[in-house]
Design a protein around this motif. Structure first.
Motif, short mmCIF file in Angstrom:
data_model
loop_
_atom_site.label_atom_id
_atom_site.label_comp_id
_atom_site.label_asym_id
_atom_site.label_seq_id
_atom_site.Cartn_x
_atom_site.Cartn_y
_atom_site.Cartn_z
N ARG A 119 0.82 -1.21 0.00
CA ARG A 119 0.00 0.00 0.00
C ARG A 119 0.86 1.27 0.00
O ARG A 119 0.62 2.19 -0.79
N VAL A 120 1.85 1.33 0.88
CA VAL A 120 2.65 2.56 0.98
C VAL A 120 3.45 2.80 -0.30
O VAL A 120 3.50 3.92 -0.80
N VAL A 121 4.05 1.76 -0.85
CA VAL A 121 4.84 1.94 -2.07
C VAL A 121 3.94 2.32 -3.24
O VAL A 121 4.29 3.18 -4.05
N THR A 122 2.75 1.73 -3.34
CA THR A 122 1.83 2.08 -4.42
C THR A 122 1.32 3.50 -4.28
O THR A 122 1.22 4.24 -5.27
N TRP A 123 0.98 3.90 -3.07
CA TRP A 123 0.42 5.23 -2.86
C TRP A 123 1.47 6.33 -2.91
O TRP A 123 1.19 7.44 -3.35
N CYS A 124 2.67 6.06 -2.42
CA CYS A 124 3.66 7.11 -2.23
C CYS A 124 4.93 6.93 -3.07
O CYS A 124 5.79 7.79 -3.06
N GLY A 125 5.05 5.80 -3.76
CA GLY A 125 6.21 5.59 -4.61
C GLY A 125 6.03 6.24 -5.97
O GLY A 125 5.14 7.07 -6.18
N GLU A 126 6.87 5.86 -6.92
CA GLU A 126 6.83 6.44 -8.26
C GLU A 126 6.52 5.36 -9.29
O GLU A 126 7.07 4.26 -9.23
N ARG A 127 5.63 5.70 -10.22
CA ARG A 127 5.22 4.75 -11.25
C ARG A 127 6.43 4.27 -12.04
O ARG A 127 7.25 5.07 -12.50
N ALA A 128 6.55 2.98 -12.22
CA ALA A 128 7.69 2.41 -12.93
C ALA A 128 7.54 2.63 -14.43
O ALA A 128 6.45 2.47 -14.99
N PRO A 129 8.62 2.99 -15.11
CA PRO A 129 8.55 3.18 -16.56
C PRO A 129 8.54 1.84 -17.30
O PRO A 129 8.77 0.78 -16.71
N GLY A 130 8.27 1.92 -18.60
CA GLY A 130 8.34 0.72 -19.41
C GLY A 130 7.03 -0.03 -19.51
O GLY A 130 6.06 0.27 -18.81
N PRO A 131 6.98 -1.05 -20.37
CA PRO A 131 5.74 -1.81 -20.62
C PRO A 131 5.51 -2.90 -19.58
O PRO A 131 5.44 -4.08 -19.91
N MET B 33 3.34 -0.98 -11.79
CA MET B 33 4.40 -1.25 -10.82
C MET B 33 4.96 0.07 -10.32
O MET B 33 4.87 1.10 -11.00
N PHE B 34 5.54 0.05 -9.13
CA PHE B 34 6.00 1.28 -8.50
C PHE B 34 7.35 1.05 -7.83
O PHE B 34 7.59 0.00 -7.24
N ALA B 35 8.22 2.05 -7.93
CA ALA B 35 9.47 2.06 -7.19
C ALA B 35 9.21 2.68 -5.82
O ALA B 35 8.33 3.54 -5.67
#
Length: 336
Positions: free
Chosen positions: A172-184, A189-191
């Motif tokens: 939850r925390v990484v999805t809400w507060c992380g950064e959207r992963a680039p690429g296909p 996915m999130f960093a």
């Protein structure tokens, strides 16, 4: 950082925040052409068993599997990167990377696949179960990421709670507060957040994610000294020196330090003393009965420098202590 329950936003406010965040970060731009590289290990390699040790549960937003491809999103020193890994032929691993950190991620691919893992001096014949597991799993390597703060933060999430709780809060925390992963990527996915970003996670987000105040406060305190911690850990000469750096921080003990050493540095000798189950499993596998931390360390002393390797081989053997009680169902306090 925490607040009183009276100051936590209502559930609908949390949902609005999540919807707003996903709306701004989910639309995918047309993926750039990736950088690609090939890695040919000089040793047998079980790619999935080695690399997927870095995953935090099946729903980890930083790592997933789609068919024969392992996808990993990370925040490298050069920026966010997405890395796609697959074994194209026996002994040939192909990597493709997107994002500003793609060159770093590709350069790190051998280490992620266990290239830096040195098994010299390891004698599996000292116990028949270890010898058999070693023979059956010649490609088991110890992976390292060199991303110290990510490993430290995830270890703090896992302090004194069940895996289900820790993995859910991390997701939850990484999805809400992380950064959207680039690429296909095969799914969104999130960093993880930046070190500074960890300091500014809203207090109500910690609560809605299901992470308890002791763990959230420890993450925030560690992030305030995050850059210094990373430099000190990467400059430490051995595992004991890493322990001295980490356990000097409030809320970080030997278990958290060992988990960080295992994931970030691929430390073949780190032992997570204080784990709720580990000593029981080691004792059962090596002696047929459960033991405590002191007993586990006594048993593992037969493999100096390779105690984590033995623990991983025990896991690969499939020999675990039978359950003695129903699985714990932790209470969910997030709506209170």
């Amino acid at each position: 950082m925490t607040t009183s329950l009276s100051r936590i936003p209502r559930t609908r406010d949390a949902e609005r925040f999540q919807a707003r965040e996903s709306t701004t970060r989910d639309p995918r731009p047309a993926p750039e052409r990736p950088l690609e590289a090939e890695y040919r290990p000089r040793h047998p390699l079980d790619l999935r068993r080695t690399v997927l040790y870095q995953r935090h549960g099946a729903g980890d937003p930083t790592m997933t599997v789609s068919g024969s491809v392992i996808w990993r999103a990370s925040r490298t020193p050069a920026g966010v990167a997405t890395l796609a890994i697959r074994e194209t032929h026996p002994g040939v691993v192909r990597g493709a990377a997107w994002g500003p950190g793609r060159e770093w991620a590709l350069a790190q691919l051998p280490a992620l696949c266990g290239a830096g893992d040195d098994p010299s001096g390891f004698d599996a014949s000292r116990h028949p179960l270890i010898a058999d597991a070693h023979r059956r799993n010649p490609g088991l390597r110890l992976s390292r990421t060199d991303l110290v703060f990510d490993a430290l933060a995830s270890a703090i999430f896992e302090q004194k709670v069940t895996g289900m709780q820790a993995f859910g809060a991390w997701r939850r925390v990484v999805t809400w507060c992380g950064e959207r992963a680039p690429g296909p990527t095969p799914q969104p996915m999130f960093a993880p957040p930046t070190i500074d970003g960890w300091q500014h996670v809203p207090s109500w987000v910690w609560h809605r994610a299901g992470l308890e105040p002791p763990q959230s406060k420890t993450v925030v305190r560690a992030a305030r000294r995050g850059d210094a911690i990373v430099r000190a850990v990467l400059g430490a000469e051995d595992g004991e020196a890493v322990d001295r750096v980490l356990v000097s921080q409030p809320g970080i003990g030997p278990w958290t330090s060992a988990e960080t050493r295992i994931r970030a540095l691929g430390d073949a000798d780190a032992v997570s003393v204080g784990d709720f189950h580990l000593a029981h499993h080691v004792g059962y596998a090596l002696e047929g009965e459960r033991t405590d931390d002191d007993g586990m360390l006594r048993l593992l002393a037969a493999w100096p420098g390779h105690r984590q390797r033995v623990i991983r081989l025990i896991g690969a053997s499939g020999v675990i202590e039978p359950r003695r009680a129903p699985r714990l169902h932790p209470e969910d306090h997030r709506d209170r």
